[in-house]
Structure formats: C-alpha cells, structure tokens
Scaffold this active site. Sequence first.
Site: not given
Length: 188
Positions: A94, A118
């Site tokens: 990540i 997102c």
Amino acid sequence: MKPETPKTGEFSKREGLDEFLVPPKNFAMVDQGLFRSGLPQKCNFGFLKTLKLQSIVYLSTEPYPISNLEFLQSNGIRLFRFSMEGSTKSSAEIHREKIREALKVILDQQNYPLLIHCRSGKHRTGCVVGCLRKMQRWCLLSIIEEYRQFAGAKSRDCDERFIEFFDVSNLKKSSQPAICFRNTINFI
C-alpha cells in the site's frame, strides 16, 4: 386519515428545491467539515453543493470523470489527486508515502470543507481515514470497526494491518487539525 404521498418530484417543489438531495454511496461525516464517500455521480451534485466544499481528495489511478471536473470547476472546488491502486496485496504494497501526502492536505484546515473519496469509498478511503483516526488517538479497535463498517463483507486484513502499523509520528504534530481536539473537555 392517511398521510398524503407526494407525487414524484412534488416534495422537492414544495421545499423549494430543484432536485432531491442524494448523497454519494458510502457517504459519512468524518469530523466537522470533513467527509468521506465513494465517487460522486451526477445525481449527487446537488447534495455536494450543500456541503460548500472547498476541496476534494481523490484516491485512485482512474481519470476523474469529465462531468465531475466540470462540477468542481463551476463550484470553485480544488481537486487533490493521489494516484493509488486498489490492492488486495500485503500491507507493504500500500502506498505509504501517498497516504502521508494525502494526510497533509487533509490536515490543512484551509482546504475545508473537504471530501475524501476513492471509487467505492471503502478500502483506500478507509485506510486514509484510519490513519487520520490514529493521529486523533482513537483506539485501534474503534478504528478497525469503522473501517469494517464501510468495507462491509469485503474488509481486507492487509488494510487493517496497514492501518495498525502506519507510523503517524513522522507527521508534524503542529499540523494536526483542530478537529482532533474540538470535542475535548477542559478541566481546571
């Protein structure tokens, strides 16, 4: 006597509105002036206007939709884009640095009111909000519970581990937003 059911569109006309106010999927208030959601659609624009947004933090590699860019431009809203892949890989994959950069924007009160999103408002948004919660000194159990609430059945262990091990000590303490401490009680 039964209450009268308004005809389609009648409610909005009676309230003086041009349209129904529909929040984006996974919408929620994170804190005063700070919101989270999935990618807004055209049907959400009326609702977003009521928030009087100054900024949006977008966490995706996909181009921002043209209709959304036009909405932002016509409403004077700044877009901060942090290109992050949606990933089911281990927490090491990540984008730590991108989350740090996004948090710097989120911590700057001059960008408020601000919306973080997102595509779905689950994983990338959940990681960023989870890291913010660590800065706010929430207990880890509460942070993970909030993450799971938005991720639903698709909760990811790698995201939870990422949040758990994310180091907030490198972020400037002086840049922490006042929102972290607004609801505290001062004792004399």
